[in-house]
Design a protein around this motif. Structure first.
Motif, short mmCIF file in Angstrom:
data_model
loop_
_atom_site.label_atom_id
_atom_site.label_comp_id
_atom_site.label_asym_id
_atom_site.label_seq_id
_atom_site.Cartn_x
_atom_site.Cartn_y
_atom_site.Cartn_z
N LEU A 191 -8.69 7.29 6.02
CA LEU A 191 -8.36 8.26 4.98
C LEU A 191 -7.97 9.60 5.58
CD1 LEU A 191 -8.38 9.24 1.94
CD2 LEU A 191 -10.71 10.00 2.42
N VAL A 192 -8.85 10.16 6.41
CA VAL A 192 -8.64 11.55 6.86
C VAL A 192 -7.51 11.66 7.89
CG1 VAL A 192 -11.02 12.20 6.35
CG2 VAL A 192 -10.43 11.39 8.64
N SER A 193 -7.20 10.58 8.59
CA SER A 193 -6.16 10.66 9.62
C SER A 193 -4.79 10.25 9.12
CB SER A 193 -6.55 9.79 10.82
OG SER A 193 -6.60 8.42 10.47
N LYS A 194 -4.72 9.48 8.00
CA LYS A 194 -3.44 8.91 7.62
C LYS A 194 -3.12 8.96 6.12
CE LYS A 194 -3.65 5.71 11.53
NZ LYS A 194 -3.73 4.30 11.98
N LYS A 195 -4.10 9.30 5.27
CA LYS A 195 -3.84 9.19 3.84
C LYS A 195 -4.32 10.39 3.03
CE LYS A 195 -3.54 4.20 3.71
NZ LYS A 195 -3.83 2.96 2.96
N LEU A 196 -4.66 11.49 3.69
CA LEU A 196 -5.16 12.67 3.00
C LEU A 196 -4.17 13.81 3.18
CD1 LEU A 196 -7.82 13.50 1.47
CD2 LEU A 196 -8.54 14.56 3.62
N TYR A 197 -3.76 14.44 2.08
CA TYR A 197 -2.88 15.59 2.19
C TYR A 197 -3.60 16.75 2.87
CZ TYR A 197 0.86 13.70 -0.75
OH TYR A 197 1.91 12.95 -1.24
N VAL A 198 -2.82 17.67 3.39
CA VAL A 198 -3.38 18.78 4.15
C VAL A 198 -4.33 19.63 3.30
CG1 VAL A 198 -1.46 20.36 3.63
CG2 VAL A 198 -2.79 20.67 5.74
N GLN A 199 -4.12 19.65 1.98
CA GLN A 199 -4.99 20.42 1.11
C GLN A 199 -6.12 19.57 0.52
OE1 GLN A 199 -2.85 18.60 -0.29
NE2 GLN A 199 -3.10 18.49 -2.51
N GLY A 200 -6.20 18.29 0.91
CA GLY A 200 -7.28 17.44 0.47
C GLY A 200 -6.94 16.49 -0.65
N GLU A 235 -1.84 5.15 -9.59
CA GLU A 235 -2.82 6.18 -9.19
C GLU A 235 -3.54 5.77 -7.92
OE1 GLU A 235 -5.34 6.39 -12.60
OE2 GLU A 235 -3.71 6.90 -13.97
N ARG A 236 -2.77 5.42 -6.88
CA ARG A 236 -3.36 4.71 -5.76
C ARG A 236 -2.94 5.28 -4.40
NH1 ARG A 236 0.64 1.12 -3.75
NH2 ARG A 236 2.46 1.07 -5.13
N TYR A 274 0.42 7.17 6.13
CA TYR A 274 1.35 8.31 6.19
C TYR A 274 2.32 8.35 5.01
CZ TYR A 274 -0.38 8.13 10.98
OH TYR A 274 -1.20 8.08 12.08
N GLU A 275 2.06 7.59 3.98
CA GLU A 275 2.89 7.66 2.77
C GLU A 275 2.35 8.79 1.90
OE1 GLU A 275 4.50 4.90 -0.97
OE2 GLU A 275 3.16 4.03 0.53
N LEU A 276 2.84 10.00 2.16
CA LEU A 276 2.35 11.21 1.51
C LEU A 276 3.55 12.01 1.00
CD1 LEU A 276 -0.29 12.15 4.23
CD2 LEU A 276 -0.78 11.17 1.99
N THR A 316 6.38 14.04 -5.75
CA THR A 316 5.97 12.93 -6.63
C THR A 316 4.50 12.55 -6.43
OG1 THR A 316 6.68 11.27 -5.02
CG2 THR A 316 8.30 11.99 -6.66
N ALA A 317 3.77 13.31 -5.64
CA ALA A 317 2.38 12.95 -5.34
C ALA A 317 1.53 12.96 -6.60
CB ALA A 317 1.81 13.92 -4.32
N TYR A 318 0.58 12.04 -6.67
CA TYR A 318 -0.30 11.95 -7.84
C TYR A 318 -1.55 12.82 -7.64
CZ TYR A 318 -2.54 10.00 -11.95
OH TYR A 318 -3.12 9.86 -13.16
#
Length: 400
Positions: free
Chosen positions: A313-322, A331-332, A337-339, A343-345
């Motif tokens: 999560l923290v290395s590949k799927k979390l935006y810089v602001q959390g 909603e998934r 690195y798909e960030l 269009t982010a949810y």
């Protein structure tokens, strides 16, 4: 047993840490236990005003919405077994439970006899809506012959995907635990225990096998276990976790997360999962429960799994602001690195679930990195869901 005290900076009452540290294997519980939030006094100009507005504005506004949108009415009709389910979704029951939970935590800080009395009137309505064997689900009980379309004609048969029966139960348990802690009353706790006893009778080894479609019942059962010491609750929570990854109805060769079970974190046994995947809220609730069960049982396989998933999560799927849960379709979580931008949810509910999860990860390991992630999510993703006026919401309950 050797114990040392660790102090860490404090910004929020439930983040304050004065921890008793023991070895994971010896304690069979979280090695780090937080100071009760009721023992923390805030005097700042950031959190204290928000906490007060939550009590004076947000909680009354939320209860008013439960009344005006028909959520309370659903319980009244379930008690009478007459009428028609008057809201949209079968999980609408949980808005009553969630608001009682939040109000109970607030009562722990700000005693309020009027609010406490109102909550008791709601609990009475919930009690009357509960069926004799403990079943509590207004979307069916109002008219068992014609239940909500998501529920199916028989109990639990659509639990894996749509019904949210166990999801409702989980939030009931969370609310009951908070209410009991705040007031010492057992009126809601007794309702929750009666329902939990039914759940434990229905699900388990040599019983009905299903992985809950929307997790939270696992966390709630752990809360009830901590209150009562009834091991059946912990065992059933563990059963629901271990049941994932065994359903034969999915297409394991498909890349579609709905068809292969990944959307529900049901594509692999949890002990084999290494990636934050699927519906972000369900995932966060699951991972928080995995941490709970790993702490209470000493299960090293679950511990390794939840550690690996957190790192993903923290290395590949979390935006810089959390923000988490980037893909609006479902909603998934998406691929590594798909960030996407624009269009982010990044739903507020996913932020809440990840705060729960990161708090537990800190209690497992005592490493400040978990609190760093928690605070990033808390300040950027969680509180953004409520306006400064206390009654404006990014995702309000729909009026009907």
């Amino acid at each position: 047993m050797r114990v040392k005290q660790i102090q860490r900076r404090c910004q929020l009452s439930f983040l304050c840490v004065a921890m008793s540290v023991t070895t994971f294997a010896q304690q069979r519980d979280y090695p780090y236990t937080a100071v009760p939030f009721t023992q923390i006094q805030l005097s700042d100009q950031f959190w204290l005003p928000r906490i007060k507005v939550n009590h004076t504005v947000t909680i009354p506004a939320s209860f008013e919405r439960c009344e005006s949108t028909g959520r309370v009415r659903n319980f009244e009709m379930a008690a009478a077994q007459s009428g028609k389910f008057c809201t949209t979704f079968p999980f609408d029951d949980t808005d009553i439970y969630k608001t009682i939970e939040g109000a109970s935590f607030s009562l722990s800080l700000f005693p309020d006899k009027q609010l406490e009395a109102y909550i008791d009137t709601l609990i009475d309505k919930v009690s009357k809506a509960q069926e004799a064997d403990g079943y509590l689900y207004t979307a069916r009980t109002i008219n068992p012959a014609q239940p909500h379309a998501w529920a199916g004609p028989n109990r639990w048969e659509k639990e894996r995907e749509l019904s949210h029966e166990l999801y409702n139960s989980g939030h009931l348990y969370e609310a009951a635990a908070a209410h009991f802690a705040a007031t010492g009353k057992k009126n809601l706790l007794n309702i929750a225990l009666k329902n939990a006893d039914l759940v434990c009778q229905v699900f388990g080894k040599d019983k009905l096998h299903v992985a809950p479609g929307h997790q939270v019942v696992e966390m709630g059962l752990v809360k009830l276990y901590r209150i009562t010491g009834n091991k059946a609750y912990l065992e059933t929570a563990r059963f629901f976790i271990e049941e994932r990854g065994h359903y034969k109805g999915y297409d394991a060769k498909s890349n579609d997360p709905w068809r292969n079970g990944a959307y529900w974190q049901d594509h692999l046994p949890v002990t084999q999962q290494r990636e934050a995947i699927g519906h972000a809220v369900r995932a966060g609730y699951l991972y928080a429960a995995v941490a709970d069960v790993a702490a209470l049982t000493g299960d090293s396989l679950l511990l390794h799994a939840v550690d690996s998933i957190w790192q993903n999560l923290v290395s590949k799927k979390l935006y810089v602001q959390g923000g988490a849960g980037a893909v609006s379709s479902g909603e998934r979580y998406g691929n590594n690195y798909e960030l996407p931008n624009g269009t982010a949810y990044n739903e507020t509910c996913a932020a809440i679930a990840n705060v729960y999860w990161n708090q537990r990860m800190f209690q497992l390991h005592g490493d400040a990195k978990y609190m760093d992630v928690l605070e990033k999510i808390l300040y950027n993703g969680l509180i953004s869901g409520v306006g400064l006026d206390g009654k404006s919401f990014s995702t309000p309950m729909p009026c009907r």
